[in-house]
Structures are given as C-alpha cells and as structure tokens.
Design a protein around this motif. Structure first.
Motif: not given
Length: 761
Positions: A378-388
């Motif tokens: 979840t942390a990785a998904v959130n980080a990537i979505e925040k960047f995107n």
C-alpha cells in the motif's frame, strides 16, 4: 417730447435759471457765445444716456450746492426728469444730439481722425438695430475673453509635465483606458524590446517540463507473473531448495543450470552424483527454462527502464529545466506579460524519489525471485500515485508554457516590425491617460472641459451674431456712403467719400473711409509725413460739413426717427452762407419727420431762417441771457431778429394809420425808406441798391409812353408828390429836417397814400 426746462441750477453759467416757457415740436434757443447753450446740450446728452459726467464736470465754480435739473417731458413721469444727488430719476434715450461732442467723438478731434473716431462712427452708421448686434457681438467677444481667462486659470495645474507634452484640450479629452497600469507596462516593454530587437530574436522559447510516469499496472502485472507450466509441487520443492541456499540462491542456481545444460554434464560438479536420476534437476530445468529467461528479461527491462527514466540525472534535468524556465520567463517578462509558472520542485523531487524507490525495491525483489508472485504494498502504491498526480500539474504547466511560447513567437515578429516613434507616442499617451484620470487632475480636467464647452457655445453665438452683423453691414455701409455723398452734394462740398467700409480691429469694429478730392482718394490718416490727408486737405468748413453729413445720414437711416428728439447745437459754425442755408433746409425737413427738434445757436439769422420755414408749426423760441447771477432763460420774441428794416417801417406806418401815436417824426422819416424798399423789389433793374427816388423819377419820365415805360404818368406823379413830402424829414434834402413842423392830418394823408402806392399795382 421735452415740454420745458423748468430748472437749471449750479451748472456752468446757470446759477439758478428757471422758466415756465414751453417748448414745442420745434424749439429755437438763442444765446450769445459763452452764455450756456452748450451747457444745455450737455444736460440733454446726460438725460439721453443717464451718464452724470457731462453735468458733474460742468458744476458751477464756487457753488455750495450740487447741480440740479428739472425737465418737464411727456414720458408719463409725474415729476418729469430730475437730476438730483448726481443721478437722473429717468432717461430719455430717444434724444440724439449734434454738437462739438458728437464731432469730437464720431468724426475728428482738432485736425485728426483717430481710431476711436472710426469705432464710434461704425456705431453711428449701424444705428439702433445694428448697434444692438454690434453691442451683442462685443459682449460675446468679452465673454469669450472671460472664458479664456478662466481656462488659463483652470489650466494652471495641468502643466506640460503632467500632460506629457500633449496639448491641453487633447489631454483633457483622452478616453479612459481599462487596466491602464497593465497597458502602460506592456507598451513600455514593447518599446524597450524594439531597442533590443537582435537580442530578442536570438532568445529561446520557454522549455517544457518533462517528468516520466511510473505505471502501477505494469509493475503490478510483472510482479504477479510466474511460469504456469511448472506444477505447484515441483515449484514448491524448487523454492524450498532455493530458500535453503540463501540470498541470491535462485540467481546462482540459474547460472549453474545454464552451465550444466551448456556442457551437457551428467554428474553434479559439486557432489558428483548422477544428474540423470535427480528428480529436482528436472524441476530445475522446468523452472529455469526459456520462458523463465524471458520472464527474467522482462523484469530486468522494467527495472532498467525505472533506473534510467527516474535516475538522479533525470531529476537534476528537471531542476535545470525549471531554473531555465524561470530565467527565460524573467527575460521575456520585460517585454510581455507572462503568467507565473508555479512548480514546487522540492515537493515534486521528494515525491519522485519516494515513488522511484518504492518501484525499484519491488522490481529488484521480483528480479531476485522471478517466479515469486507478489504485489506492490500500500505504501508503494500511494507513493507512486502521489508522484503520478504531479503529472496533471506538469501537463497544465506545459499548456501554459505553450501559450506563452505562442505569444513570444508573435512578439518576436511584432518587435521586428514595430515603429519606435509610434511606440514612443503610445507610451506618452498612456502615461498621459494615467495622469488624466488621477483624482486631482481628473477634477481639474472636468472643470476645464466644462468651461471649454461653455466657451464653444459662446463662440457659436459670436459667429452667428458676427455673420448677422456682417450681412447687416454689407447692406448698411454702401447705403450710408451714398447718403453721405448726397448730403455733401447738397452742401456743395468739393469732396466726396469713398470706400466707406467696416473693419474689425482688436479694439472692436471700426469704420474706414477715404476722401475723394479732384478724383483722387485721400486717406483720412497719412501713411507718411508730408502726404495729403484729412488734416491737410479739408478746411474747417469742410470738416464741419462732413460732420453734419454724417449726422443727417445717420438720422435718415434711423428706423426710430419719428420718435426722436433731435438736438442741434450751432450747426452752421464755420459754414458759408450757402451751406448754412442748406443746413436750415435740412433742419426744417427734420422738423416734419421727428417728434421734436431743438436748435441752439448764437446766430440769430440762422434761427430766424429756420423759424420762417416752420412758423406754421408754431415753433417755440427761447433765449439765454445774462442775469444778475449768471445766465437765465426766458422767451425770445423772434420777430426782433427776423424782421427787416422794411418790415419794421411798414409796420410803423400801418400802426400809425390804425392807432395813431406820438412818434410822428419817426413815422414821417419811415415813408421814404418804405418806398425805396418797395421799388428795389418791384423794379430792381431800374432801382438797384443805393438808388434815390429823384433820379429814378427822371428815368420814368424819359421812358414814359414808350414800350419800356417803367411807371405810368399817374403813378409817377403820385410817387413824386409823396417823395417831396417825405424828403422834408431827411437830412440829405432838408438841413432843418429835425425841426421841420409836422401836421398830424397831413402826415396821416401821406402815410395812407404811401401804403396805397406800395399796395397791389
């Protein structure tokens, strides 16, 4: 009409002159020079205009009380016209006056025609109707000058510096511009850019910001992939075995399987056991098959792509592009208004690094265990979505940059084609507009424009009145010139006027004219010393004749002549007998056209001539005589001035026949001159002046009973007998004429015979 001069007190020669003598339609006033006739004219002028000065300046010297005048008139005032305490209670504007003041004001002073004379003559020619137009025009001219004075005052705060050199009227009429500050900044930038054309043409566009995306779906798909042809039991055995090897065990085994297969080994290089009978080796071969290799290759590619696209160099390039964007925007913002490009590169870099690390960790773990099925936490998904999520911001930013670059491209073309002078004018105008609508200047401009509009209306009125006056003058002046010359002809003047025209001067409208003598025009004012002019070509009588012609012509053109009271003071001064007689005729004519004519003169003969011509109108006659305390007014028996010696002698004889009397010697002496006067009229060719009756009778005897008979025998004998009687009482015939006895009956008889002789023949 003026009925009587009831009282003149403390003015000139008049200490306290009062009279009840009435004045009629024609009033003749006799006065010796210095008695006060000019004072009376001045009083009437003051009554006409209402100005007190003509009276006040004639205040009687030594008088303790102020001047006072009471005049009875027919204007309806119960008390008449009174001058008390330095002012009139009413005026009689219908009075017009010819006197020295008229000449000095309208025609000439001394020997000179000056500018004021020409201006006043212009008013005289215009008359009442034109005078109204002239005064209205002058009032409007004065109003325009007042507007100009007010405008100069209102323009004081609107200095040249405030107006940026723009003319004040244009400055005040400048239209308001929306967003003036922004418009001025744009204009100033454009002007500055025009001076830096080469630098601008070399300047680059704004760079776009490039930030690669991290595809969560691609990562999720690769992490969830395995090898579907390996059964689960074998897969578990391989994984269990590999887990016992330790970290990177799968990589180590994979490389070993490549070596075993490449060398076709049948014995394990570590334990020397037969590989053909090893169950786990078969599992290894399935596990590390070509599909496995492709799977690993895919993982490696994704990992390499992540490391390449999201490396530190790429992040550094972002920061560099952002810096270049800011620098180029600063450059172009000198010449264009560009939108702010807001991008929090620090936050973006932080989110980028977090997303990059999350993706790399997951992909590296997958590469370490390619067949292990996993997912992004979840942390990785959130980080990537925040960047995107930054992608939307970057896209909007790049769209803004594209629009800005279009403006920059257009500006490059515009800067190259711009005219520096036009741009400078634009900047000046925008600065002026900004100043024009600042609070203090705006109120000053509004007041200025209001006054300017009022001035424009006044100028329109002035133009209309001026046009009407010019049209009136075009008709009036030629007519007046013709009338002047008609009067000069009647006066038998040897000169005429020409070029009687109106002209406009700074001091007001004026009249110009030239005198024609011997068919040669002579200017009223010599341009050079020694040239002929009014001064040197007209005699005193000519100048007075010209003044009278001006006056009479102005009356002819007066539409209100029938209601005028015309006052004429010494009109025949400096005139010869012929011109004096013409003046008499013109005054008689005026008496038939006006409400009243008042003539003042020191010349009894002139007044008597006038009286003879208008006696049917029952003229009034007054005289100014010396009294105990100055001049006074009383009735004047005009018969004393108009009767000839013949009239008086005839009257004396007639009175004696009718009433008798004690003056018998005077009656006897009057017989012969009565007969002589009669003969000079009846037979002037035979009895000229200075003739005597005796020689005349001799002529009659010589021509008696001939075709040239003068008197019949009976008439001749009667005349001889009467003359013989009359000569007894004259010194040239009888030395004792003074003592010659007189018989009343005899005298009465001869008087009757004399009157009968001079009766109808």
């Amino acid at each position: 009409m003026i009925n009587s001069l009831k009282l003149i007190r403390n003015i000139g020669q008049f200490d306290s002159a009062s009279t009840s003598a009435s004045m009629s339609d024609v009033t003749l006033i006799y006065a010796e020079n210095g008695r006060g006739k000019t004072t009376i004219a001045a009083i009437l002028r003051s009554l006409s205009t209402g100005e007190a000065l003509p009276i006040l300046e004639r205040r009687r010297l030594g008088a303790n009380n102020p001047p006072k005048v009471v005049i009875s008139n027919t204007d309806g005032s119960p008390f008449g016209a009174m001058f008390i305490d330095g002012a009139w209670n009413t005026t009689l504007p219908q009075i017009v006056i010819f006197d020295d003041d008229f000449v000095d004001r309208n025609v000439y002073s001394g020997l000179v025609v000056e500018a004021d004379h020409r201006r006043h003559l212009h008013e005289l020619i215009l008359g009442t109707e034109g005078g109204i137009l002239g005064r209205e025009l002058q009032e409007l001219v004065t109003q325009v000058e007042a507007h100009n004075t007010t405008l100069r005052s209102l323009a004081a705060p609107l200095t040249d510096a405030v107006r940026s050199g723009i003319p004040i009227d244009e400055f005040c009429r400048l239209s308001r511009t929306a967003d003036i500050n922004e418009a001025l900044e744009d204009a100033e930038r454009l002007l500055a850019a025009t001076f830096q054309e080469s630098e601008i043409r070399a300047a680059k566009l704004l760079p776009r910001i490039i930030v690669p995306a991290i595809d969560v779906n691609t990562l999720g798909n690769i992490l969830a992939r395995g090898l579907p042809f390996i059964d689960n039991l074998a897969l578990e055995q391989v994984k269990t075995h590999l887990s016992k090897i330790g970290p990177d065990g799968e990589t180590w085994v994979a490389e070993g399987m490549q070596r075993v297969d490449a060398q076709h080994l049948e014995v394990c290089p570590f334990c020397s056991q037969n590989l053909n009978t090893s169950l786990v080796l078969g599992h290894y071969r399935a596990y590390f098959s070509a599909a496995y290799n492709e799977h690993v290759k895919a993982i490696e590619n994704i990992l390499a792509s992540l490391e390449l696209q999201h490396s530190g160099d790429v992040l550094a390039e972002l920061e560099r592009s952002t810096r270049i964007l800011a620098e180029r925007r600063t450059f172009w913002n000198q010449y264009l208004t560009l939108q702010e490009f807001e991008l929090d590169t620090a936050a973006l870099a932080q989110d980028w690094r977090a997303a990059r690390e999350s993706a790399l960790v997951a992909m590296r773990a997958k590469l370490a265990s390619p067949l292990t099925i996993s997912t992004l936490d979840t942390a990785a998904v959130n980080a990537i979505e925040k960047f995107n999520a930054w992608r939307g911001t970057i896209n909007n930013l790049n769209e803004t940059i594209s629009v800005a670059n279009q403006s920059i491209d257009a500006a490059k073309e515009r800067f190259g084609a711009s005219d520096v002078h036009l741009l400078q004018n634009d900047v000046v105008k925008l600065k002026a507009i900004k100043a024009r609508y600042s609070p203090d200047i705006s109120s000053a401009c509004d007041a200025y424009l209001t006054e300017l509009a009022a001035k424009s209306l006044t100028e329109i009125k002035r133009a209309n009145v001026k046009t009407a006056l010019e049209d009136y003058r075009k008709q009036k002046f030629p007519n007046y010139e013709s009338l002047i010359n008609q009067y000069l002809g009647r006066f038998d003047a040897t000169f005429r006027l020409t070029q009687v025209t109106a002209t406009d001067t700074r001091a007001g409208p004026a009249c110009n004219y030239s005198v024609i003598i011997n068919a040669i025009p002579v200017a009223i004012s010599a341009e050079r010393v020694g040239e002929p002019s009014f001064r040197s070509t007209l005699s005193s009588g000519d100048r007075n004749t010209l003044a009278l012609a001006f006056f009479f012509a102005s009356l002819d053109e007066d539409s209100q002549l029938a209601s005028r009271i015309v006052v004429i003071d010494d009109p025949a001064s400096s005139l010869d007998d012929h011109r004096a007689l013409t003046t008499v005729h013109e005054i008689r004519r005026l008496a038939e056209q006006t409400a009243q004519v008042i003539v003042l003169s020191h010349n009894k003969s002139l007044l008597c001539r006038i009286w003879e011509g208008v006696k049917n109108a029952n003229p009034s006659t007054l005289q100014v005589i010396r009294g105990p305390n100055g001049s006074t007014l009383e009735r004047w028996d005009v018969n004393d001035g108009v009767a000839t010696d013949h009239d008086r002698n005839h009257a004396l004889l007639s009175s004696f026949v009718k009433d008798g009397g004690t003056n018998t010697r005077e009656v006897a002496q009057a017989i012969r001159p009565t007969l002589e006067s009669y003969l000079r009229v009846v037979v002037p060719e035979h009895f000229p002046a200075s003739s005597l009756i005796g020689p005349f009778l001799s002529k009659c005897d010589q021509k008696m009973s001939t075709p040239n008979e003068i008197l019949s025998a009976e008439k001749s004998r009667e005349l001889k007998e009467i003359n013989d009687y009359a000569c007894r009482y004259h010194h040239d015939n009888n030395p004792s004429w003074k003592t010659e006895a007189i018989n009343d009956a005899e005298l009465l008889s001869f008087v009757k015979r004399a009157l009968k002789f001079i009766g109808p023949m």
